[in-house]
Write a protein that holds these residues in place. Structure first.
Motif, PDB file in Angstrom:
ATOM      1  N   GLN A 113       0.822  -1.212   0.000  1.00 28.21           N
ATOM      2  CA  GLN A 113       0.000   0.000   0.000  1.00 28.21           C
ATOM      3  C   GLN A 113       0.851   1.255   0.000  1.00 28.21           C
ATOM      4  O   GLN A 113       0.349   2.357  -0.238  1.00 28.21           O
ATOM      5  N   GLY A 114       2.144   1.104   0.250  1.00 28.28           N
ATOM      6  CA  GLY A 114       3.032   2.253   0.291  1.00 28.28           C
ATOM      7  C   GLY A 114       2.897   3.015   1.600  1.00 28.28           C
ATOM      8  O   GLY A 114       2.010   2.752   2.416  1.00 28.28           O
ATOM      9  N   THR A 115       3.793   3.953   1.799  1.00 30.67           N
ATOM     10  CA  THR A 115       3.727   4.809   2.979  1.00 30.67           C
ATOM     11  C   THR A 115       3.959   6.254   2.533  1.00 30.67           C
ATOM     12  O   THR A 115       4.883   6.547   1.777  1.00 30.67           O
ATOM     13  N   GLN A 116       3.083   7.132   2.995  1.00 34.20           N
ATOM     14  CA  GLN A 116       3.106   8.527   2.561  1.00 34.20           C
ATOM     15  C   GLN A 116       4.181   9.299   3.326  1.00 34.20           C
ATOM     16  O   GLN A 116       4.205   9.281   4.565  1.00 34.20           O
ATOM     17  N   VAL A 117       5.013   9.985   2.591  1.00 36.13           N
ATOM     18  CA  VAL A 117       5.997  10.903   3.167  1.00 36.13           C
ATOM     19  C   VAL A 117       5.656  12.302   2.682  1.00 36.13           C
ATOM     20  O   VAL A 117       5.573  12.544   1.476  1.00 36.13           O
ATOM     21  N   THR A 118       5.438  13.187   3.625  1.00 36.16           N
ATOM     22  CA  THR A 118       5.127  14.568   3.297  1.00 36.16           C
ATOM     23  C   THR A 118       6.136  15.475   3.994  1.00 36.16           C
ATOM     24  O   THR A 118       6.275  15.425   5.222  1.00 36.16           O
ATOM     25  N   VAL A 119       6.838  16.272   3.204  1.00 32.63           N
ATOM     26  CA  VAL A 119       7.840  17.195   3.742  1.00 32.63           C
ATOM     27  C   VAL A 119       7.321  18.614   3.524  1.00 32.63           C
ATOM     28  O   VAL A 119       7.230  19.084   2.392  1.00 32.63           O
ATOM     29  N   SER A 120       6.975  19.237   4.610  1.00 37.33           N
ATOM     30  CA  SER A 120       6.357  20.555   4.512  1.00 37.33           C
ATOM     31  C   SER A 120       6.533  21.304   5.815  1.00 37.33           C
ATOM     32  O   SER A 120       6.542  20.706   6.901  1.00 37.33           O
ATOM     33  N   SER A 121       6.660  22.617   5.703  1.00 40.62           N
ATOM     34  CA  SER A 121       6.734  23.448   6.903  1.00 40.62           C
ATOM     35  C   SER A 121       5.345  23.968   7.265  1.00 40.62           C
ATOM     36  O   SER A 121       5.187  24.672   8.267  1.00 40.62           O
TER      37      SER A 121
END
Length: 121
Positions: A113-121
């Motif tokens: 299913q994958g894993t979500q990576v979100t890089v945000s300030s």
């Protein structure tokens, strides 16, 4: 049943770190080279890294070289991707697979299913 389960993603600020895990069931992960791939919205899946089966040599896309480190723990049947100095452009769903090239990934049919990576300030 052959299964790959990715975990460890999340929301992190630029410059932060995450460690992704890829756990295998139904087969011995140590018998395969393992690739990490990612797919951002509206973009094609791209290769991120590959760790070989025999000598555990790791290869990285230029975009993550020096920031990401792959490793494997065959006793735990798990592969890891340590991601440091994360950038907004690293935002994507990350997947692992028993293939290492984008061409092979197009034929791979056991995606987790994958894993979500979100890089945000």
């Amino acid at each position: 049943q052959v299964q790959l389960v990715e975990s460890g993603g999340g929301l992190v600020q630029p410059g932060g770190s995450l460690r992704l895990s890829c756990a295998a069931s139904g087969f011995t992960l140590g018998d395969y080279a393992i690739g990490w791939f990612r797919q951002a919205p509206g973009k094609e899946r791209e290769g991120v890294s590959c760790i070989t089966r025999r000598d555990e040599t790791t290869y990285y896309a230029d975009s993550v070289k020096g920031r990401f480190t792959g490793s494997r723990d065959n006793a735990k049947n798990t592969v890891y991707l340590q991601m440091n100095s994360l950038k907004p452009e690293d935002t994507a769903v990350y997947y692992c697979a028993t293939v290492c090239t984008v061409a092979a990934a197009r034929r791979f049919d056991s995606w987790g299913q994958g894993t979500q990576v979100t890089v945000s300030s």
